[in-house]
Scaffold this motif. Sequence first.
Motif, PDB file in Angstrom:
ATOM      1  N   THR A 102       6.931   4.869  -1.635  1.00  0.00           N
ATOM      2  CA  THR A 102       6.808   4.505  -0.213  1.00  0.00           C
ATOM      3  C   THR A 102       8.091   4.727   0.561  1.00  0.00           C
ATOM      4  O   THR A 102       8.068   4.796   1.786  1.00  0.00           O
ATOM      5  CB  THR A 102       6.413   3.020  -0.058  1.00  0.00           C
ATOM      6  OG1 THR A 102       7.401   2.212  -0.719  1.00  0.00           O
ATOM      7  CG2 THR A 102       5.051   2.733  -0.638  1.00  0.00           C
ATOM      8  N   ASP A 114       7.038   3.938   4.241  1.00  0.00           N
ATOM      9  CA  ASP A 114       6.225   2.743   4.509  1.00  0.00           C
ATOM     10  C   ASP A 114       7.042   1.539   4.049  1.00  0.00           C
ATOM     11  O   ASP A 114       6.867   1.028   2.941  1.00  0.00           O
ATOM     12  CB  ASP A 114       4.893   2.825   3.752  1.00  0.00           C
ATOM     13  CG  ASP A 114       4.027   1.594   3.996  1.00  0.00           C
ATOM     14  OD1 ASP A 114       4.468   0.676   4.735  1.00  0.00           O
ATOM     15  OD2 ASP A 114       2.916   1.536   3.440  1.00  0.00           O
ATOM     16  N   GLU A 116       7.110  -1.526   5.102  1.00  0.00           N
ATOM     17  CA  GLU A 116       6.423  -2.817   4.963  1.00  0.00           C
ATOM     18  C   GLU A 116       5.780  -2.957   3.585  1.00  0.00           C
ATOM     19  O   GLU A 116       5.847  -4.008   2.959  1.00  0.00           O
ATOM     20  CB  GLU A 116       5.367  -2.980   6.072  1.00  0.00           C
ATOM     21  CG  GLU A 116       5.969  -3.178   7.444  1.00  0.00           C
ATOM     22  CD  GLU A 116       7.085  -4.234   7.463  1.00  0.00           C
ATOM     23  OE1 GLU A 116       6.862  -5.342   6.940  1.00  0.00           O
ATOM     24  OE2 GLU A 116       8.172  -3.937   7.985  1.00  0.00           O
ATOM     25  N   THR A 117       5.158  -1.885   3.092  1.00  0.00           N
ATOM     26  CA  THR A 117       4.559  -1.967   1.752  1.00  0.00           C
ATOM     27  C   THR A 117       5.644  -2.117   0.691  1.00  0.00           C
ATOM     28  O   THR A 117       5.506  -2.918  -0.248  1.00  0.00           O
ATOM     29  CB  THR A 117       3.706  -0.717   1.473  1.00  0.00           C
ATOM     30  OG1 THR A 117       2.624  -0.693   2.407  1.00  0.00           O
ATOM     31  CG2 THR A 117       3.143  -0.733   0.055  1.00  0.00           C
ATOM     32  N   LEU A 163      -2.380  -5.299  -3.088  1.00  0.00           N
ATOM     33  CA  LEU A 163      -1.260  -4.581  -2.463  1.00  0.00           C
ATOM     34  C   LEU A 163      -1.242  -3.118  -2.893  1.00  0.00           C
ATOM     35  O   LEU A 163      -1.015  -2.221  -2.078  1.00  0.00           O
ATOM     36  CB  LEU A 163       0.066  -5.226  -2.888  1.00  0.00           C
ATOM     37  CG  LEU A 163       0.541  -6.447  -2.113  1.00  0.00           C
ATOM     38  CD1 LEU A 163       1.762  -7.054  -2.796  1.00  0.00           C
ATOM     39  CD2 LEU A 163       0.885  -6.058  -0.683  1.00  0.00           C
ATOM     40  N   GLY A 167      -2.137  -0.775  -0.069  1.00  0.00           N
ATOM     41  CA  GLY A 167      -0.874  -0.259   0.466  1.00  0.00           C
ATOM     42  C   GLY A 167      -0.483   1.103  -0.085  1.00  0.00           C
ATOM     43  O   GLY A 167       0.133   1.904   0.614  1.00  0.00           O
ATOM     44  N   LEU A 168      -0.824   1.355  -1.358  1.00  0.00           N
ATOM     45  CA  LEU A 168      -0.373   2.600  -1.982  1.00  0.00           C
ATOM     46  C   LEU A 168      -1.501   3.584  -2.231  1.00  0.00           C
ATOM     47  O   LEU A 168      -1.300   4.790  -2.194  1.00  0.00           O
ATOM     48  CB  LEU A 168       0.349   2.287  -3.298  1.00  0.00           C
ATOM     49  CG  LEU A 168       1.713   1.621  -3.071  1.00  0.00           C
ATOM     50  CD1 LEU A 168       1.840   0.336  -3.841  1.00  0.00           C
ATOM     51  CD2 LEU A 168       2.822   2.573  -3.428  1.00  0.00           C
ATOM     52  N   SER A 192      -2.082   6.601   3.019  1.00  0.00           N
ATOM     53  CA  SER A 192      -0.927   5.809   2.568  1.00  0.00           C
ATOM     54  C   SER A 192       0.260   6.749   2.429  1.00  0.00           C
ATOM     55  O   SER A 192       0.111   7.979   2.415  1.00  0.00           O
ATOM     56  CB  SER A 192      -1.220   5.154   1.213  1.00  0.00           C
ATOM     57  OG  SER A 192      -1.343   6.138   0.201  1.00  0.00           O
TER      58      SER A 192
END
Lengths: 394, 76
Positions: A102, A114, A116-117, A163, A167-168, A192
Amino acid sequence: MISFAPEGVIQVQLVLERGRIAAVRLRPRPLPPLKALLKGRQADQAARMLPRLFSLCRIAQTCAALNAIEQALGVAPPPAQSAARLVLTLAETIQEHATRLTLDGPLAFGQAPDVETAKAVRRHIAALVPLICKNDDWVRPGGGRLSPRPNDLADWLEELRRLILSGLMAGRDVSALLEVKDLRDWAQGQGSAPARLLQALLKPGLAGFGASATGLMGHLDSGQVMARLAASDWESYAQAPQTAAGLCLETGPLARQNDHRLIRTLEAESGHGLAARILARLLELAQTLTGIALALPLLMEGEGVDLPVAGGVGLGAAEAARGRLFHWVRLDAGRIEEYRLLAPTEWNFHPEGAFVQGLKGAEAADAETASALARRQGLALDPCVGLEIEVSHA
Amino acid sequence: MCMAIPSEVISIENGMATVECFGVTRQASLLMMDGQVAVGDYVLIQAGGFVAELVDKQTALETQAMMAEMLAHQAS
């Protein structure tokens, strides 16, 4: 003033000839003089000091140290202690892979990270130890006091799964995909940061960048590792390890995920290059979740075993996010007499290993391009290593 | 060798921290830290040049002392 590079900088010399990288020369990193720090200390004290120094993958380092000390003392920790160490090591692997996928991975290819993730996964992983024990009680040879909270651990795992999935993996378990075509479709959805990264990497040219014929580490003869680390010339081995047959090996996510169908297919298409190495991290997230789920029921309240005041030699291994890690120790009356370490980096950055072989022959019109390619190759193999790159022309 | 020694934050500007350890200064991104970092704090820097963690001062100084002991041996 002390001049040093704690992360261990590897010096790389690239030679350009007719628009290609014709030669790659590496100077191995100096080994940390652990003996100087640890000699004479009680084994349990040493086990608590090491993670402070090796803080980037401190769980795996701690587990390798505990395993080595226990083997030297001839003790086996109770199964619950081994399960706790496994859960913590796997969680650390998830944290490291999530950060790569990320944050630094996207940034290396000019994509938006990313953050936040990355932060959410890190915060969540940091909440794990208190669900298993107080403070860092697990860090004790023979095992420490465990006080696992099963319901909270189950909730923790479900949240971690959520998550990763949202998220991923953009809502789809990538490890369940069977065909590279499905993987491309998933990546093109750009749902993502890892999907966007893989969409870029699956393109011809990039997908196979850095591939080589270097073998992947599977079973490794631990007797040979032990003998080489025990030998008087152990430093030359720890700086440039090879198998007993003189082979270089690649260790890390790609080696561990090599049996996955997607990796096999990608290998057939473009070799063990950038796309396969990054995909392996993504696939390993799912496999690691399963490993944690299987180990959690083995966690039990209880103590470790008493340690004899004894001497002996031990080898401890752990699978860190970056690859296989070994610690070797010799104890005398329960105190450290000698301490040696073989990091995964030295396999991957062997002067004839995966980093070097994958770069040789790569097209690079100028020094700037060559340096960028070397950094890309370094990131794919071991993001924790700093590279000092010098480019010359043949 | 995946070592990371806690470094002291000596200045912060535009989301970047300048940190110092053993007289060596370098820059690291605070992207991961949600504004929790202030000048004088001790931090760990992760691969990629990101500040990843705050470390309490006592732990940081103890860790630096351990590293100094190793480096002094290496130099001798």
